[in-house]
Design a protein around this motif. Structure first.
Motif, mmCIF file in Angstrom:
data_model
loop_
_atom_site.group_PDB
_atom_site.id
_atom_site.type_symbol
_atom_site.label_atom_id
_atom_site.label_comp_id
_atom_site.label_asym_id
_atom_site.label_seq_id
_atom_site.Cartn_x
_atom_site.Cartn_y
_atom_site.Cartn_z
ATOM 1 N N TYR A 173 -4.564 8.539 6.453
ATOM 2 C CA TYR A 173 -5.145 7.333 5.782
ATOM 3 C C TYR A 173 -4.411 6.968 4.310
ATOM 4 O O TYR A 173 -4.050 5.807 4.087
ATOM 5 C CB TYR A 173 -6.791 7.545 5.913
ATOM 6 N N TYR A 174 -4.413 8.085 3.647
ATOM 7 C CA TYR A 174 -4.020 7.649 2.351
ATOM 8 C C TYR A 174 -2.338 7.740 2.269
ATOM 9 O O TYR A 174 -1.958 6.754 1.400
ATOM 10 C CB TYR A 174 -4.119 8.871 1.448
ATOM 11 N N GLY A 175 -1.474 8.263 3.298
ATOM 12 C CA GLY A 175 -0.322 8.093 3.370
ATOM 13 C C GLY A 175 0.101 6.679 3.794
ATOM 14 O O GLY A 175 1.029 5.959 2.911
ATOM 15 N N ASN A 176 -0.632 6.007 4.406
ATOM 16 C CA ASN A 176 -0.512 4.467 5.001
ATOM 17 C C ASN A 176 -0.660 3.687 3.688
ATOM 18 O O ASN A 176 0.079 2.592 3.314
ATOM 19 C CB ASN A 176 -1.155 4.042 5.890
ATOM 20 N N LEU A 177 -1.705 3.848 2.873
ATOM 21 C CA LEU A 177 -2.157 3.228 1.871
ATOM 22 C C LEU A 177 -1.108 3.264 0.779
ATOM 23 O O LEU A 177 -0.807 2.180 -0.155
ATOM 24 C CB LEU A 177 -3.563 3.730 1.365
ATOM 25 N N LEU A 178 -0.723 4.613 0.366
ATOM 26 C CA LEU A 178 0.211 4.849 -0.377
ATOM 27 C C LEU A 178 1.578 4.009 -0.498
ATOM 28 O O LEU A 178 2.116 3.515 -1.261
ATOM 29 C CB LEU A 178 0.556 6.381 -0.570
ATOM 30 N N ILE A 179 2.205 4.068 0.817
ATOM 31 C CA ILE A 179 3.367 3.448 1.247
ATOM 32 C C ILE A 179 3.163 1.861 1.172
ATOM 33 O O ILE A 179 4.013 1.187 0.320
ATOM 34 C CB ILE A 179 3.696 3.556 2.611
ATOM 35 N N TYR A 180 2.015 1.525 1.517
ATOM 36 C CA TYR A 180 1.923 -0.122 1.314
ATOM 37 C C TYR A 180 1.612 -0.641 0.100
ATOM 38 O O TYR A 180 2.500 -1.446 -0.299
ATOM 39 C CB TYR A 180 0.387 -0.404 2.005
ATOM 40 N N ILE A 181 1.051 0.119 -0.692
ATOM 41 C CA ILE A 181 1.038 -0.086 -2.242
ATOM 42 C C ILE A 181 2.223 0.109 -2.955
ATOM 43 O O ILE A 181 2.745 -0.874 -3.815
ATOM 44 C CB ILE A 181 -0.234 0.716 -3.070
ATOM 45 N N ARG A 182 2.838 0.969 -2.773
ATOM 46 C CA ARG A 182 4.037 1.324 -3.351
ATOM 47 C C ARG A 182 5.226 0.258 -3.109
ATOM 48 O O ARG A 182 6.036 -0.223 -3.791
ATOM 49 C CB ARG A 182 4.722 2.627 -3.408
ATOM 50 N N ILE A 183 5.191 -0.366 -1.956
ATOM 51 C CA ILE A 183 6.028 -1.567 -1.496
ATOM 52 C C ILE A 183 5.704 -2.787 -2.116
ATOM 53 O O ILE A 183 6.369 -3.619 -2.713
ATOM 54 C CB ILE A 183 6.209 -1.385 0.038
ATOM 55 N N MET A 184 4.195 -3.020 -1.891
ATOM 56 C CA MET A 184 3.768 -4.322 -2.342
ATOM 57 C C MET A 184 3.539 -4.537 -3.566
ATOM 58 O O MET A 184 3.447 -5.787 -4.222
ATOM 59 C CB MET A 184 2.531 -4.715 -1.397
ATOM 60 N N VAL A 185 3.728 -3.624 -4.679
ATOM 61 C CA VAL A 185 3.779 -4.039 -5.999
ATOM 62 C C VAL A 185 5.011 -4.152 -6.680
ATOM 63 O O VAL A 185 5.297 -3.910 -7.933
ATOM 64 C CB VAL A 185 2.952 -2.386 -6.558
ATOM 65 N N PHE A 186 5.864 -4.637 -5.831
ATOM 66 C CA PHE A 186 7.212 -5.109 -6.307
ATOM 67 C C PHE A 186 7.482 -5.748 -7.979
ATOM 68 O O PHE A 186 8.117 -5.328 -8.689
ATOM 69 C CB PHE A 186 8.165 -5.798 -5.276
ATOM 70 N N PHE A 187 6.430 -6.847 -7.950
ATOM 71 C CA PHE A 187 6.559 -7.575 -9.150
ATOM 72 C C PHE A 187 5.497 -7.321 -9.828
ATOM 73 O O PHE A 187 5.242 -7.991 -10.985
ATOM 74 C CB PHE A 187 6.392 -9.139 -8.734
ATOM 75 N N ARG A 188 5.028 -5.938 -9.909
ATOM 76 C CA ARG A 188 3.875 -5.519 -10.493
ATOM 77 C C ARG A 188 4.066 -4.237 -11.605
ATOM 78 O O ARG A 188 4.980 -3.804 -11.230
ATOM 79 C CB ARG A 188 2.582 -5.481 -10.017
ATOM 80 N N ASP A 189 3.118 -3.821 -12.298
ATOM 81 C CA ASP A 189 3.456 -2.529 -13.124
ATOM 82 C C ASP A 189 3.376 -1.463 -12.378
ATOM 83 O O ASP A 189 2.165 -1.198 -11.618
ATOM 84 C CB ASP A 189 2.368 -2.606 -14.368
ATOM 85 N N VAL A 190 4.471 -0.819 -12.168
ATOM 86 C CA VAL A 190 4.730 0.383 -11.161
ATOM 87 C C VAL A 190 3.695 1.380 -11.887
ATOM 88 O O VAL A 190 3.301 2.181 -11.212
ATOM 89 C CB VAL A 190 6.089 0.828 -11.099
ATOM 90 N N LYS A 191 3.843 1.832 -13.028
ATOM 91 C CA LYS A 191 3.295 3.037 -13.509
ATOM 92 C C LYS A 191 1.791 2.910 -13.496
ATOM 93 O O LYS A 191 0.961 3.962 -12.980
ATOM 94 C CB LYS A 191 3.667 2.889 -15.189
ATOM 95 N N LYS A 192 1.156 1.591 -13.797
ATOM 96 C CA LYS A 192 -0.183 1.471 -13.614
ATOM 97 C C LYS A 192 -0.637 1.545 -12.281
ATOM 98 O O LYS A 192 -1.758 2.330 -11.843
ATOM 99 C CB LYS A 192 -0.417 -0.047 -13.860
#
Length: 274
Positions: A27-46
């Motif tokens: 559950y968390y692994g998919n969430l993690l991958i999805y967010i890390r990919i989709m935050v391309f134009f956003r604050d990575v550290k946040k």
């Protein structure tokens, strides 16, 4: 963005993930991958800070006997999209990521390009080809992200894979089509000095890199290309390697190394996903 602080967040996340149950890890692994990919134009550290908060919430719920699905709901995409909406836009980080990817491509590609001393180094072609493949990589990652929650059947995944494969194949074909006036003649001693300098930079970056497994598959073809590039600029070897048989031999060697490189990358990614 403090790169060290971001890396520490990622490392902490990886350590805590080991405490998840198999169900919660998926559950968390998919969430993690999805967010890390989709935050391309956003604050990575946040985004890493929020991901760590979510992970700790799941671990707390797990201790109370609740699964991640029971705690956050059956629609993890909604949870992920809500997290992404909280993140501020950060175009500077995005530009840094794109330029870093382009620089890595050029560094990995320049030594094979320098094997033949007579053709010259086409800097314009390298930049165009690198820019295209960088865009393709971003597009492929975006497709991977949306496929986690939208395209779950095998046919859809196969279509996406074929789409990416066609895009990458066109990129390699593009390298043979594009030729620009921005060529630099690097024959003789100047070429040898350039090869040695670039090789030293690559080896230094590899030495400084913490996750060496990620870059190790590229080293054999880079080192071999550097050696061949130097030999083609030295008298006796130059005549041998510039002959028809020599060129065929170089092609076979590079072909074998490329196959080994892809095999190593596949095995490394397979081990990482275990």
């Amino acid at each position: 963005m403090n790169e060290l602080e971001k890396n520490e967040l990622i490392e902490t996340n990886a350590v805590l993930q080991k405490s998840l149950t198999k169900e919660n890890d998926k559950y968390y692994g998919n969430l993690l991958i999805y967010i890390r990919i989709m935050v391309f134009f956003r604050d990575v550290k946040k985004s890493e800070e929020l991901l760590l908060e979510v992970l700790r919430d799941i671990l707390d719920a797990q201790e109370q006997g609740l699964s991640a699905e029971e705690y956050f709901g059956e629609n993890p995409k909604e949870v992920a999209d809500d997290i992404i909406k909280q993140l501020p836009i950060n175009l500077l980080d995005t530009v840094k990521i794109v330029l870093t990817a382009l620089a890595i491509y050029i560094i990995l590609s320049i030594l094979p390009e320098l094997i033949s001393p007579d053709e010259g180094l086409d800097i314009g072609s390298l930049l165009i080809h690198g820019s295209y493949l960088t865009v393709m990589a971003i597009f492929a990652l975006w497709l991977l992200g949306i496929s986690l929650y939208r395209f779950k059947d095998k046919l859809s995944k196969l279509v996406l894979l074929l789409l990416v494969g066609l895009g990458v194949s066109f990129g390699f074909y593009l390298s043979f089509l594009v030729s620009t006036p921005l060529k630099v003649n690097l024959s003789g001693n100047l070429g040898i000095a350039t090869i040695i300098l670039i090789s030293a930079i690559v080896l230094y970056l590899f030495y400084k890199e913490k996750d060496k497994k990620l870059w190790a598959p590229f080293l054999p073809i880079i080192v071999t290309s550097a050696i061949l590039g130097i030999l083609t600029r030295i008298g006796v070897f130059s005549e041998l390697l510039s002959s028809k048989e020599g060129k065929i031999g170089i092609g076979i060697i590079l072909g074998i190394l490329l196959l080994l490189q892809y095999a190593f990358i596949f095995l490394t990614s397979k081990q990482a996903n275990k």
